[in-house]
Write an enzyme that holds these catalytic residues in place. Structure first.
Site, PDB file in Angstrom:
ATOM      1  N   CYS A 247       1.674   3.337   2.222  1.00 16.73           N
ATOM      2  CA  CYS A 247       1.529   2.131   1.412  1.00 16.73           C
ATOM      3  C   CYS A 247       2.303   2.332   0.117  1.00 16.73           C
ATOM      4  CB  CYS A 247       0.042   1.901   1.141  1.00 16.73           C
ATOM      5  SG  CYS A 247      -0.287   0.555   0.017  1.00 16.73           S
TER       6      CYS A 247
ATOM      7  N   TYR B 125      -4.167   4.862  -6.345  1.00 10.13           N
ATOM      8  CA  TYR B 125      -4.212   4.987  -4.888  1.00 10.13           C
ATOM      9  C   TYR B 125      -4.208   3.608  -4.275  1.00 10.13           C
ATOM     10  CZ  TYR B 125      -9.144   3.606  -4.676  1.00 10.13           C
ATOM     11  OH  TYR B 125     -10.319   2.923  -4.765  1.00 10.13           O
ATOM     12  N   CYS B 126      -3.890   3.561  -2.960  1.00 10.47           N
ATOM     13  CA  CYS B 126      -3.908   2.276  -2.279  1.00 10.47           C
ATOM     14  C   CYS B 126      -4.400   2.434  -0.849  1.00 10.47           C
ATOM     15  CB  CYS B 126      -2.558   1.590  -2.365  1.00 10.47           C
ATOM     16  SG  CYS B 126      -1.153   2.614  -1.890  1.00 10.47           S
ATOM     17  N   ARG B 127      -3.619   1.965   0.141  1.00  6.07           N
ATOM     18  CA  ARG B 127      -4.160   1.896   1.506  1.00  6.07           C
ATOM     19  C   ARG B 127      -4.017   3.172   2.303  1.00  6.07           C
ATOM     20  NH1 ARG B 127      -1.653  -4.049   2.798  1.00  6.07           N
ATOM     21  NH2 ARG B 127      -3.270  -5.242   1.719  1.00  6.07           N
TER      22      ARG B 127
END
Lengths: 220, 220
Positions: free
Chosen positions: A183, A177-179
DNA sequence: GTTTCATTCAAGAGATCCATTGACTAGCGG
DNA sequence: CCGCTAGTCAATGGATCTCTTGAATGAAAC
């Protein structure tokens, strides 16, 4: 915004918070700031703008009250004034998703083809976390992980992923996962991991949405 | 909004929904439309603008996708495209409330002194409704009541309140509500009722907030 | 067909917004 | 003090926004 009645003046003021976000660059800024505080230079870098221009946009956000700043030595750090600002940004995004024409195409142009990437929902991840049969991978920059992350996640910034694959247990089922939903880091991570033989998937959105849903997080 | 990269274009598009609301007049329009559909002329009247100008603002909202229109004979009715738009407007308002400087003063300038008016919360009203010891009074225009109201409420538009006081059971404990926290109708109603000897209070906000909180409503 | 009403369209003036440039300031290390 | 770095300020030109005015449409009424 002139002398046109008390009601008009009131609604002009209410519209101020929308005006603050009514610009693509400022939207990008808020999106990044939703991950934690940042200096002007870092922000300029994130949104591909000159420092001067970034500074002006930050001043505007400051005037609207949506962000705050603090000085630390020679650097100035900006951050969102309150969680409400994050809510506002996400609600705005949701409205755009549902109603702004052509958005899907623009998202596809930027993000590339996601159809080959396995995506799992927050709820899925939560149950799988409880069962403990998954490695959650935070691929944001180290500072953002430090400012708060999904409980149990490990940090490997996307830039170092290839050289740190050894940190991931062999054959583990990985969820990156990220932002947030727009993203690309998690997408990239999944592509890399798949090539290396890991059964990887991306979380449908990012850390701020996880936190907003009051799912388990670790904060400093 | 030029040829500056796919990411910039995407965030420009996301910011579109904010741009749509980034104007006091359009904010007023959305606030009214949150009560139900309206024709252009009615809307122009509500926001004290010429029909031409109102039409332009509505076109802008239309282009952003946040509102829809339908023709009925010679008239054109506008309405919010989905509940998400109402969410967006309320979230925006909350952000402005918390962060926009000077808003409180502007609200006071428009609404007058509310300190002498008894205000009750949604939760309060819900429990009192269950106990059945209260008369709930919807003072919005008839059409808005017709489009949806708090379950059990009676309708007396503010314009007719003085001449229809007989409709209210003698000595009843009255709670008046209208469009939302920045709507003056309920304030006015409470002032009138108090003068006539009713123990009246205003609901802290209006029908859309009640509906958003999934409290009991009656819809056509 | 002509009139009427509700709405939209078109054009223009004045304000605001936005990226760029170059000069300026505040804190720090020497 | 000097020079360096991180940000801000001020000025500019071009784009966009907003309100006004007056003309043009489209559907119904006569």
């Amino acid at each position: 915004m002139a002398d046109h009645g008390a009601k008009a003046a009131l609604y002009d003021a209410l519209a101020e918070s929308a005006k603050a976000l009514a610009n693509g660059r400022r939207a990008e800024l808020v999106d990044v700031l939703a991950q934690g505080e940042r200096s002007v230079e870092e922000l300029a870098d994130e949104i591909d703008q000159t420092v001067a221009n970034t500074s002006q946009h930050l001043q505007r956000l400051l005037r609207s009250g949506l962000v705050e700043s603090r000085r630390e030595g020679t650097r100035i750090y900006y951050s969102l004034s309150s969680p409400v600002v994050g809510d506002l940004w996400r609600t705005m995004r949701r409205a755009a998703q549902e109603h702004v024409a052509g958005l899907e195409q623009l998202a596809a142009d930027y993000l590339g083809d996601r159809s080959t990437l396995r995506t799992i929902t927050r709820d899925d991840l939560r149950t799988r976390l409880r069962d403990g049969d998954v490695v959650v991978l935070d691929v944001r920059p180290e500072a953002e992980y430090a400012a708060g992350h999904i409980r149990g996640a490990i940090s490997i910034p996307i830039a170092h992923l290839k050289s740190r694959l050894g940190d991931i247990p062999d054959g583990a089922d990985v969820v990156a996962y990220c932002r947030g939903p727009y993203c690309i880091y998690a997408d990239e991570a999944v592509r890399v991991l798949k090539k290396k033989g890991f059964p990887a998937a991306r979380l449908e959105d990012g850390f701020p949405e996880w936190a907003e849903a009051r799912l388990p997080v670790t904060r400093p």
